[in-house]
Every structure is written in C-alpha cells, then in structure tokens.
Design a protein around this motif. Structure first.
Motif, PDB file in Angstrom:
ATOM      1  N   UNK A 169       0.823  -1.177   0.038  1.00 54.89           N
ATOM      2  CA  UNK A 169      -0.079   0.157   0.131  1.00 54.89           C
ATOM      3  C   UNK A 169       1.034   1.299   0.016  1.00 54.89           C
ATOM      4  N   UNK A 170       2.007   1.257   0.759  1.00 60.33           N
ATOM      5  CA  UNK A 170       2.892   2.538   0.948  1.00 60.33           C
ATOM      6  C   UNK A 170       3.733   2.773  -0.546  1.00 60.33           C
ATOM      7  N   UNK A 171       4.433   1.472  -0.684  1.00 59.46           N
ATOM      8  CA  UNK A 171       5.231   1.909  -1.724  1.00 59.46           C
ATOM      9  C   UNK A 171       5.785   0.337  -2.123  1.00 59.46           C
ATOM     10  N   UNK A 172       5.236  -0.225  -3.215  1.00 56.12           N
ATOM     11  CA  UNK A 172       5.204  -1.720  -3.978  1.00 56.12           C
ATOM     12  C   UNK A 172       6.819  -1.891  -4.361  1.00 56.12           C
ATOM     13  N   UNK A 173       7.523  -1.012  -4.604  1.00 55.73           N
ATOM     14  CA  UNK A 173       8.959  -1.189  -4.799  1.00 55.73           C
ATOM     15  C   UNK A 173       9.771  -1.771  -3.745  1.00 55.73           C
ATOM     16  N   UNK A 174       9.427  -1.300  -2.483  1.00 50.19           N
ATOM     17  CA  UNK A 174      10.389  -2.033  -1.104  1.00 50.19           C
ATOM     18  C   UNK A 174       9.737  -3.547  -1.167  1.00 50.19           C
ATOM     19  N   UNK A 175       8.715  -4.134  -1.840  1.00 49.78           N
ATOM     20  CA  UNK A 175       8.561  -5.578  -1.618  1.00 49.78           C
ATOM     21  C   UNK A 175       9.625  -6.273  -2.585  1.00 49.78           C
ATOM     22  N   UNK A 176       9.931  -5.583  -3.693  1.00 52.58           N
ATOM     23  CA  UNK A 176      10.952  -6.154  -4.425  1.00 52.58           C
ATOM     24  C   UNK A 176      12.273  -6.444  -3.980  1.00 52.58           C
ATOM     25  N   UNK A 177      12.500  -5.585  -2.897  1.00 50.63           N
ATOM     26  CA  UNK A 177      13.761  -5.907  -2.255  1.00 50.63           C
ATOM     27  C   UNK A 177      13.599  -6.661  -1.093  1.00 50.63           C
ATOM     28  N   UNK A 178      12.268  -6.989  -0.531  1.00 51.79           N
ATOM     29  CA  UNK A 178      12.074  -7.658   0.557  1.00 51.79           C
ATOM     30  C   UNK A 178      11.617  -8.987   0.333  1.00 51.79           C
ATOM     31  N   UNK A 179      10.780  -9.444  -0.661  1.00 44.43           N
ATOM     32  CA  UNK A 179      10.291 -10.624  -0.788  1.00 44.43           C
ATOM     33  C   UNK A 179      11.176 -11.473  -1.381  1.00 44.43           C
ATOM     34  N   UNK A 180      12.098 -11.210  -2.179  1.00 40.83           N
ATOM     35  CA  UNK A 180      13.240 -12.264  -2.802  1.00 40.83           C
ATOM     36  C   UNK A 180      14.065 -12.742  -1.737  1.00 40.83           C
ATOM     37  N   UNK A 181      14.338 -11.932  -0.743  1.00 40.61           N
ATOM     38  CA  UNK A 181      15.185 -12.173   0.240  1.00 40.61           C
ATOM     39  C   UNK A 181      14.726 -13.161   1.217  1.00 40.61           C
ATOM     40  N   UNK A 182      13.314 -12.805   1.640  1.00 36.59           N
ATOM     41  CA  UNK A 182      12.517 -13.441   2.402  1.00 36.59           C
ATOM     42  C   UNK A 182      12.255 -14.965   2.091  1.00 36.59           C
ATOM     43  N   UNK A 183      12.080 -14.941   0.647  1.00 36.57           N
ATOM     44  CA  UNK A 183      11.847 -16.396  -0.101  1.00 36.57           C
ATOM     45  C   UNK A 183      13.388 -17.333   0.068  1.00 36.57           C
ATOM     46  N   UNK A 184      14.125 -16.461  -0.115  1.00 33.44           N
ATOM     47  CA  UNK A 184      15.590 -17.413   0.007  1.00 33.44           C
ATOM     48  C   UNK A 184      15.792 -17.698   1.533  1.00 33.44           C
ATOM     49  N   UNK A 185      15.671 -16.851   2.358  1.00 36.11           N
ATOM     50  CA  UNK A 185      15.717 -17.308   3.880  1.00 36.11           C
ATOM     51  C   UNK A 185      14.856 -18.552   4.019  1.00 36.11           C
ATOM     52  N   UNK A 186      13.367 -18.487   3.504  1.00 40.22           N
ATOM     53  CA  UNK A 186      12.764 -19.511   4.100  1.00 40.22           C
ATOM     54  C   UNK A 186      13.196 -21.092   3.346  1.00 40.22           C
ATOM     55  N   UNK A 187      13.727 -20.854   2.108  1.00 41.42           N
ATOM     56  CA  UNK A 187      13.922 -21.852   1.279  1.00 41.42           C
ATOM     57  C   UNK A 187      15.333 -22.387   1.861  1.00 41.42           C
ATOM     58  N   UNK A 188      16.451 -21.715   2.109  1.00 43.90           N
ATOM     59  CA  UNK A 188      17.885 -22.092   2.915  1.00 43.90           C
ATOM     60  C   UNK A 188      17.724 -23.208   3.556  1.00 43.90           C
ATOM     61  N   UNK A 189      16.816 -23.573   4.714  1.00 40.99           N
ATOM     62  CA  UNK A 189      16.929 -24.636   5.542  1.00 40.99           C
ATOM     63  C   UNK A 189      16.684 -26.049   4.652  1.00 40.99           C
ATOM     64  N   UNK A 190      15.823 -25.702   3.715  1.00 44.08           N
ATOM     65  CA  UNK A 190      15.378 -27.079   3.015  1.00 44.08           C
ATOM     66  C   UNK A 190      16.468 -27.257   1.728  1.00 44.08           C
ATOM     67  N   UNK A 191      17.214 -26.346   1.348  1.00 41.88           N
ATOM     68  CA  UNK A 191      18.268 -26.530   0.291  1.00 41.88           C
ATOM     69  C   UNK A 191      19.358 -27.501   0.784  1.00 41.88           C
ATOM     70  N   UNK A 192      19.756 -27.456   1.984  1.00 41.14           N
ATOM     71  CA  UNK A 192      20.677 -28.236   2.339  1.00 41.14           C
ATOM     72  C   UNK A 192      20.242 -29.394   3.564  1.00 41.14           C
ATOM     73  N   UNK A 193      18.782 -29.814   3.225  1.00 34.59           N
ATOM     74  CA  UNK A 193      18.211 -30.590   4.227  1.00 34.59           C
ATOM     75  C   UNK A 193      18.631 -31.893   4.484  1.00 34.59           C
ATOM     76  N   UNK A 194      18.999 -32.368   3.214  1.00 38.67           N
ATOM     77  CA  UNK A 194      19.423 -33.843   3.222  1.00 38.67           C
ATOM     78  C   UNK A 194      20.735 -33.944   3.847  1.00 38.67           C
ATOM     79  N   UNK A 195      21.791 -32.924   3.938  1.00 32.13           N
ATOM     80  CA  UNK A 195      23.032 -32.906   4.234  1.00 32.13           C
ATOM     81  C   UNK A 195      23.086 -32.741   5.806  1.00 32.13           C
ATOM     82  N   UNK A 196      21.914 -31.684   6.357  1.00 29.04           N
ATOM     83  CA  UNK A 196      21.759 -31.665   7.604  1.00 29.04           C
ATOM     84  C   UNK A 196      21.222 -32.717   8.170  1.00 29.04           C
ATOM     85  N   UNK A 197      20.238 -33.490   7.658  1.00 29.39           N
ATOM     86  CA  UNK A 197      19.823 -34.661   8.360  1.00 29.39           C
ATOM     87  C   UNK A 197      21.108 -35.503   8.615  1.00 29.39           C
ATOM     88  N   UNK A 198      21.865 -35.776   7.463  1.00 28.80           N
ATOM     89  CA  UNK A 198      22.746 -36.756   7.581  1.00 28.80           C
ATOM     90  C   UNK A 198      23.873 -36.310   8.906  1.00 28.80           C
TER      91      UNK A 198
END
Length: 586
Positions: A169-198
């Motif tokens: 609502x305030x400034x959509x361009x800020x989402x361009x900087x926030x959402x990709x990083x949020x997605x990478x942070x959320x996906x990071x634990x699963x990217x290395x899940x098999x090795x972490x489990x081992x």
C-alpha cells in the motif's frame, strides 16, 4: 543352558524418514489451548517489535525532516510498545517452554509404551545405552522443535504477510527488495536439508554409541578391573568422545556458514531497501519523513523470517532424533490386545500347544509343536542349546504370538482358552515367567518383591520370602544395588522366584531360573514350589530337576520328539533324553 534366539535389530533411524518432524506435530493436539496461547504470545511479541521499530523510525524521520518533536501520544505509545514487547517476550518464552516440556513428558511415556508394547523382540539385541538415548536424549533434543519452531514459524509468516500488505500500500517497490530475500531465507534450510539430516544423524548416532558404551562400562566395571582391561576401555570411550566431538563440530561449522549466508542476505535486503526508498523519495512517491518508517518496516518483517530460518535449520538437523522417537512411539504390538476378551475360568489351568510354528525372521525355530500339560502337573522341557525351549517360554508368556498354531490355557473343566483372547492384565496374573537373568531394581528387597504384587501385605511378603529363602539373605528392608549388584546370582534367583510366587500364578514357567543355584539351593526351591498346587513348566538341564517333574518333554528340530517320565525315557536305549544327558557337561 539354553540360549534365546533374538530378532536381528537394525537402527531405528539409519535413514530418517521423510516427514519425521511433521509426525511430531500431532503431539500438540492434546495441548490445543496452550498451543494457541503460545502462538498468540509469539505473534504479539514479533508484531510489537515491528510496530515499535516502525514508529520509532517515523518519529526520528519526522524530527529530522520536519523539525517536530514527538507528541506525548507518540512517546506514550513507544513506551507502551516497549513494555508490551518485554512482557510478550517473557510470556512467549514461558509458554513455549512450558508447552515443550509438557509434550516431552507425554512423548517419554509414549516411547516407553512403544518399547514395552514391542518387547522383547525390539529390545532384544539393542544395547541398553542406545535405548536410553532414544528414551531420554533423543526426546530431550526435540525440546528445541516444540519450544522454538512451531509458534515462531506461524508468527513469522503472519508478520511477513501483514507487513507485505502494508508495504504494497505504501510503496510496492520495497517489496521487490524484501520478498526475494524472504523467499531465499525460507528456502535455505530445505536446500541443505539432506546434508543437515545426515550430519544430525551422525551426531545422534555418535551420542547413542557413547551412551551405550558408557552404560556397559559401568555395568562391567568389576570385570574390567579383574582382567586389567579398564585402560583399553577408557581408550575406546575416549575415541567415542572424539567421534561425538567431530560430529558436533561438523554441525556447528555448517551452522556458522548458514548463519553467514543469512547475514549476507539481510545485508542485501538492507541495500535493496535503502535504494528503493531513496528512489521513491526522489521520485516523489514517498514523503521523506515516512522513508525511515518504510525502511524499518521492510527490514523488521525480515527479522522474524531470518530467525525462523535459523530455527528451522536446527530443527531439520533433528530429523534423526525425531525419526528414532517416532519409530519407538509407532512400534507395532507383537501381541496385540484381543478385540473380544475371554475371561479365564476359575481353578487350576493347564497348557496346550497345538501345532505351534514360530520363527524370528530367519530359520524356523518351532515347527509344529504339540504339547499338553494337564492342570496341576509339573513338566520338564529339555533339549539341546538353541532347540527353542526359551521360545516356548516366551510364547507361553505371550511376548510373541506363534506364526501358526495356537497356545491355549487348559482348564480342568471347559474349553481351552487361546492366549490371544485373554486380556493382558488377567494373563499376567495367571501365567508368570521367571527367566534365568531376572533383573532387580534399586530399592529394598521388599520393594523388589512387591513389584509383582504392589498390594501384597506384610504377611504374604514374609511367607513368600520364607518359602524361597529370601529371609536368609538379609532383612526385607535391606537396600539392594541397581540390578541387584549387591546380591549373588543365586540370591537374585531366590528373590525372582519369591516375587513370582507372590502373584500366586496358576501356571509358572521357569526358564532355567535356578541355574545360578547349587544343588542344595535347587532342591530347597523345588520343595517351596510344591507348597501350592499349580502347573509348572521347568526348562531344565539338571538331571535332578528332570527327575522331580511328573513328565519330561524333549524338544528337537522344532518338535516334541518324545515325552514320558524319567524312568520311561532313561530306560529306552538310544532315547533323545539319554543323548542329551550324555552331551550335558557335568
């Protein structure tokens, strides 16, 4: 002496199953109200922090850009948010840990229930230290999952969603900087899940191995000292400790790398937010006084996501522990309870084995055993080592069910009752098995006797102790060490038999329970056992015990090959009993 065949046992979690952590979520169902309160506290804690940072940034921006001091209402709101944040931080920690420890307490009970339900096959072949690691250390490790993951993930997702709506609502361009990083942070634990489990599996396995070795070392300390093997054992324990340390260092190293990656993503988000905010201000889409607030909001909603990613990374490493706990909780019953229980008739009971077959997943141990023991008689079951005598005893106690055929209790009048149709509590009162190595527990002699009959009065206790000679060992209020370490093997055998007699069973199965006694002690206990009419099945290797039995059954090749009295069987040239006696060492 007989040997008991056991099922080959593999580790429960060599390859942790997918969804091992998700399988732990239903444990929260019994604490719905507390889970809801914990989630609410986490949401208020994270939401108040976002509101505090955003308002503080707006206050500073207004003071710098417009030269206006904050109003009394703004100051009051900031103070209130600080207090709410502090209170909710404490409240969330209190509730989440209270919830976690309540769940862990219930999980421990379920693990012990699972081990009991599937014993002895699941326990046989497992080292006691390894079992202790599953029942205690693995369950304890899951505290992090319940206290620091579930509510935090829900709150972080809610804060991110709400913050994203405001930013859009305030400034959509800020989402361009926030959402990709949020997605990478959320996906990071699963990217290395098999090795972490081992890595987590190696750590849990190393800890379980160290626990097992430590327990065995303490149990066998006298033998290690007697044979001068303690120094070698210490070296083995030191090596186990190094393996644990190496596994833990590997986990810590990779976690440090993951933390660095998360920090780099946050830095990238900061640069992106600053650039987007500066562009918005210069283009006139965002007022300068609101720019700090918009940047604070953008970055503050990422904070919970980054913290949740860290928690989730650690939780993924717990899959091995979760898998071991889940395997114990879901262990199948080897002797499932009857769907329509049949009550046992009163009076004496005999035993009937009808075409019983059994195997441990390998070769056949029992192959069509037929045996009838009339009520009130004593049968000696004999055979070479490994013939399946102890297996018969375990089937009579219904530790397992036969793969074919039936084991029944035979009343003096009426139809036989299949063990599978008898409720466990009633069966344990009617049939009691006393093994060769019956452990005692830390406590008094009276405590160990009352284990079988907690409601037994002092008179019954004293009578059982007198019959089996326990009163000659020490007063009944004497403390015995863990596993009866302060008693000899013969003394432990007397306590075990007295404990069994206290139940007043109608069928008593003795699996070489007098093997640690000398001939005199064996004869004394034989007299004690005849004080009350009952059916007794004795797995024996001593000729004296065989002579005292009403009948003898010889087990060979998975079948009863001959049956009769001592005089009948020993008088036959080349009988199976004579061959066994000839092969038995003096």
């Amino acid at each position: 002496m007989t040997t008991t065949a056991t099922t080959p046992v593999t580790a429960d979690a060599d390859a942790p199953a997918r969804g091992a952590l998700r399988a732990l979520l239903p444990a929260l169902a019994a604490h719905r109200a507390m889970t809801a309160r914990t989630c609410a506290a986490a949401l208020l804690e994270q939401g108040s922090l976002v509101a505090l940072l955003t308002l503080a940034a707006h206050t500073v921006g207004t003071a710098v850009i417009e030269g206006r001091a904050p109003s009394a209402g703004t100051v009051t709101t900031l103070v209130a948010l600080v207090l709410v944040r502090a209170l909710m931080t404490w409240r969330e920690m209190d509730l989440s840990h209270d919830l976690a420890y309540r769940v862990l307490a219930a999980l421990r009970v379920r693990v012990f229930d699972g081990l009991a339900r599937s014993a002895p096959a699941r326990v046989a072949g497992r080292r006691s230290g390894d079992l202790a690691a599953t029942a205690m250390a693995d369950v304890e490790a899951l505290e992090f999952f319940y206290a620091h993951t579930t509510a935090q993930l829900l709150a972080a997702g809610t804060v991110l969603t709400g913050g994203s709506v405001v930013l859009a609502t305030v400034e959509p361009w800020l989402l361009v900087a926030v959402l990709p990083v949020a997605a990478l942070l959320a996906a990071a634990p699963f990217a290395d899940a098999r090795a972490r489990t081992a890595r987590g599996g190696r750590t849990r396995g190393a800890v379980a191995g160290l626990s097992a070795d430590t327990v065995e070392t303490v149990d066998g300390l006298r033998e290690l000292l007697a044979f001068g093997a303690l120094s070698g054992r210490r070296r083995e324990l030191a090596e186990r400790g190094r393996q644990v340390g190496a596994a833990q260092r590997a986990e810590a190293t990779w976690e440090a790398v993951a933390a660095a990656v998360r920090d780099l993503l946050i830095v990238a988000a900061v640069l992106g937010v600053v650039a987007a905010a500066a562009h918005s201000v210069t283009s006139g889409r965002l007022h300068g006084a609101w720019a700090p607030a918009a940047m604070a909001l953008s970055l503050s909603v990422l904070g919970p996501v980054a913290e949740s990613a860290r928690a989730l990374s650690q939780a993924v490493a717990l899959r091995a522990a979760a898998s071991r706990v889940d395997a114990a909780v879901r262990a199948p019953a080897l002797a499932p309870p009857p769907t329509a229980p049949s009550p046992l008739p009163p009076g004496p009971l005999g035993v009937l084995l009808h075409r019983v077959r059994f195997d441990y997943g390998g070769g056949t141990v029992l192959d069509g055993v037929d045996l009838t023991v009339p009520p009130g008689t004593t049968l000696a079951l004999v055979g070479a080592s490994g013939a399946g005598k102890s297996t018969c005893a375990h089937l009579l106690a219904r530790f397992w069910d036969p793969s074919a055929g039936a084991v029944r209790l035979l009343p003096a009048d009426g139809d036989p009752v299949d063990l599978r149709d008898v409720e466990d509590t009633e069966l344990r009162r009617a049939v009691v098995l006393v093994g060769q190595d019956t452990p005692l527990f830390h406590g008094t002699l009276a405590d160990n006797l009352r284990l079988a009959a907690p409601g037994a009065d002092d008179r019954a206790l004293a009578e059982a102790a007198r019959l089996c000679g326990v009163d000659r060992i020490a007063p009944l209020d004497t403390l015995v060490g863990e596993r009866g370490a302060t008693l000899s093997g013969g003394q432990r055998a007397r306590v075990a038999l007295a404990r069994a007699l206290l139940v007043r069973p109608r069928v008593l199965v003795l699996d070489e329970s007098t093997a640690h006694l000398d001939n005199t002690g064996d004869a004394e206990l034989a007299v004690a056992l005849r004080q009350e009419a009952r059916t007794t099945i004795v797995i024996a290797h001593r000729p004296a015990a065989m002579r005292r039995a009403d009948r003898i059954a010889v087990l060979e090749g998975g079948r009863i090959t001959e049956e009769g009295t001592w005089e009948e069987l020993t008088s036959r040239p080349g009988s199976a009993l004579n061959r066994i006696l000839a092969a038995t060492p003096c």
